[in-house]
Design an enzyme around this catalytic site. Structure first.
Site, short mmCIF file in Angstrom:
data_model
loop_
_atom_site.label_atom_id
_atom_site.label_comp_id
_atom_site.label_asym_id
_atom_site.label_seq_id
_atom_site.Cartn_x
_atom_site.Cartn_y
_atom_site.Cartn_z
N LYS A 31 0.81 -1.22 0.00
CA LYS A 31 0.00 0.00 0.00
C LYS A 31 0.84 1.27 0.00
CE LYS A 31 -3.80 -2.00 2.74
NZ LYS A 31 -4.89 -2.12 1.77
N ARG A 80 -22.87 -3.12 -4.41
CA ARG A 80 -24.21 -2.95 -4.98
C ARG A 80 -24.30 -1.64 -5.75
NH1 ARG A 80 -28.27 -6.31 -4.27
NH2 ARG A 80 -28.32 -7.73 -2.49
#
Lengths: 305, 200
Positions: A92, A176
């Site tokens: 990261k 979603r």
């Protein structure tokens, strides 16, 4: 080095092209990428069937607990993890911290995660990822954010979720949202597309491509709060290409067993019998923290835009 | 005409890319996760992915599936094509490793032979019998470093083999499924048709 889009290795070998960068995540599909903080954990993850490991000094749950500024990991740690395993290694860098990314590239990591889990280095600009030879993965909460990152050169997208909580609710919301917005875009008439691109703040050309293909032009994984085999299978059934598991494995009672169980659940995600079997006797899960109980300052997903 | 069904091993890896390539050349792709799904197919592709992951799954539910693939390839001469990881799975031996494979092809491979992702590359390569170069994509690719006498070498670099065939088995260390160029998949289709004709 990092300044050339297409680096010529010899007369005919081209590395760092968009195709080559996007291809690495394509090979990870259907797999689990696990956070590890040392070489020993990396070996456990590899033996359990991880497709890749994310090398970092502290898992997100500890970053939350410790507070302070979270930065790129010590290069020594990253190098030791690279030496320990044969699978791809990611690490990261802080949002906007292109020098951390340059350092990670020089160490030989296979992919950089420009991550909201670390403290952002730039509150306005993300890294120009197209300048690098290695691929980047970036977090996103919705289609617009995903396409902005892809526009900057990200070769892989993951949901932001809410890392270090063990609460899957935000990963579900973001998956979603991205997948639902793609479905909406596909159903739109062509003359609505420019306005939609404006509304979601995404590059028009990428929006058109997503409408045509019915999917993102890069691989899309779930991340942020996945702690159980059932969580992994839930994300796969929602339609992501694979999962990241951060604190969920090595903050649990039996990391080895849980890691292998999540790998199996990610492959057999549609098969409740297998999911029941692998979920048996996994020991203590990580101690979770409801994402709703976080104060706005504690929310990592709101970092980046 | 009924399309020939070609399985794509779907435990992990770039399954969809192979499936879309098969559809383009008029074959019917069938993702394969369970042993019973093997019975309806004429040939199989093992895609790119991570071989350590496949091996871990093999210790679990996939053991029978992989055994049956091996049996079909050996006894029923089912054509099997492996790309990248798939070429490792086909190989008799993996250099410097006791990693399990299907042990089908008389080749030795070296995993991740070019180094980390920053050394992954695209290159135009020459494939035997093809007039035009092929745009090959190598991603943390293995090398085929030696091949037995029954193995036909179809493409090679200076010190390594990129593409090889042994009877009903085909291996490439690169990823034709990531390109728009269908020639390698068409070559495999030719192998399937040839073997189907022989068997009547």
């Amino acid at each position: 080095m990092a300044t050339k889009l297409k680096e010529k290795i010899s007369n005919e070998k081209l590395s760092g092209t968009q195709k080559v960068k996007r291809a690495l995540p394509q090979m990870l599909k259907g797999g689990v990428i696990m956070d590890v903080v040392n070489a020993e954990q990396a070996k456990i993850a590899e033996a359990a069937g991880a497709v890749s490991v994310m090398a970092l000094e502290r898992v997100p749950a500890d970053i939350r607990a410790d507070g302070g500024v979270a930065r790129m990991s010590d290069p020594e740690l990253v190098s030791k993890i690279i030496e320990a395993v044969s699978i791809p290694v990611m690490a990261k860098a802080r949002i906007g911290h292109f020098v951390e990314a340059q350092i990670l590239e020089s160490l030989g990591v296979d992919c950089v995660d420009e991550s909201e889990v670390l403290t952002p280095a730039d509150e306005q600009y993300h890294i120009d990822k197209s300048k690098f030879t290695i691929p980047f993965v970036c977090g996103a909460r919705n289609l617009g954010e995903a396409l902005r990152r892809i526009g900057e050169g990200a070769a892989m997208i993951r949901t932001k979720g809410e890392a270090g909580t063990g609460d899957v609710v935000e990963a579900v919301r973001h998956a979603r949202s991205i997948l639902g917005e793609i479905r909406k875009l596909v159903a739109m008439s062509d003359d609505e597309v420019m306005n939609y691109a404006k509304e979601i703040g995404a590059p028009f050309e990428l929006v058109k491509q997503v409408k045509l293909d019915g999917k993102l032009p890069v691989v899309n994984f779930a991340a942020g709060g996945i702690a159980t085999p059932a969580d992994a299978a839930l994300m796969m059934q929602l339609g992501v290409d694979g999962v990241f598991v951060g604190s969920g494995i090595f903050k649990s009672g039996d990391p080895e067993k849980r890691a292998a169980a999540i790998v199996k659940a990610t492959t057999y995600y549609k098969d409740p019998e297998v999911l029941a079997e692998v979920s048996r006797n996994l020991g203590e899960p990580m101690v979770g923290r409801s994402a709703r109980s976080l104060s706005p300052e504690e929310e990592l997903a709101s970092r980046g835009w | 005409m009924v399309k020939i069904k070609v399985g794509v091993l779907a435990l992990q890896g770039d399954v969809a890319e192979h499936a879309s390539m098969l559809s383009k050349i008029d074959l019917e792709p069938v993702p394969i996760k369970y042993i019973h799904e093997l019975e309806g197919i004429e040939a199989l592709i093992i895609p790119g992915g991570e071989s350590t992951t496949i091996n871990r799954l093999a210790d679990f539910a996939a053991a029978e599936l992989l055994d049956r693939i091996k049996e079909k390839a050996l006894k029923e001469r089912m054509p099997v094509y492996g790309t990248c990881m798939g070429s490792i799975m086909l190989a008799k031996s993996v250099e410097g490793s006791d990693q399990k494979t299907l042990c089908l092809m008389d080749i030795t491979v070296r995993r991740n032979a070019y180094g980390p992702q920053k050394a992954s590359f695209e290159a135009d390569i020459a494939i035997r019998g093809e007039a035009l170069p092929y745009p090959a994509v190598f991603i943390r690719a293995p090398q085929i470093i030696s091949a037995g006498k029954d193995v036909e070498i179809l493409a090679r670099g200076e010190n390594e083999i990129f593409m090889a065939r042994q009877k009903n088995l085909l291996a490439t260390t690169f990823h034709p499924e990531l390109t728009e160029d269908t020639r390698v998949h068409e070559f495999f289709k030719g192998m399937i048709e040839e073997i189907l004709v022989k068997e009547g």
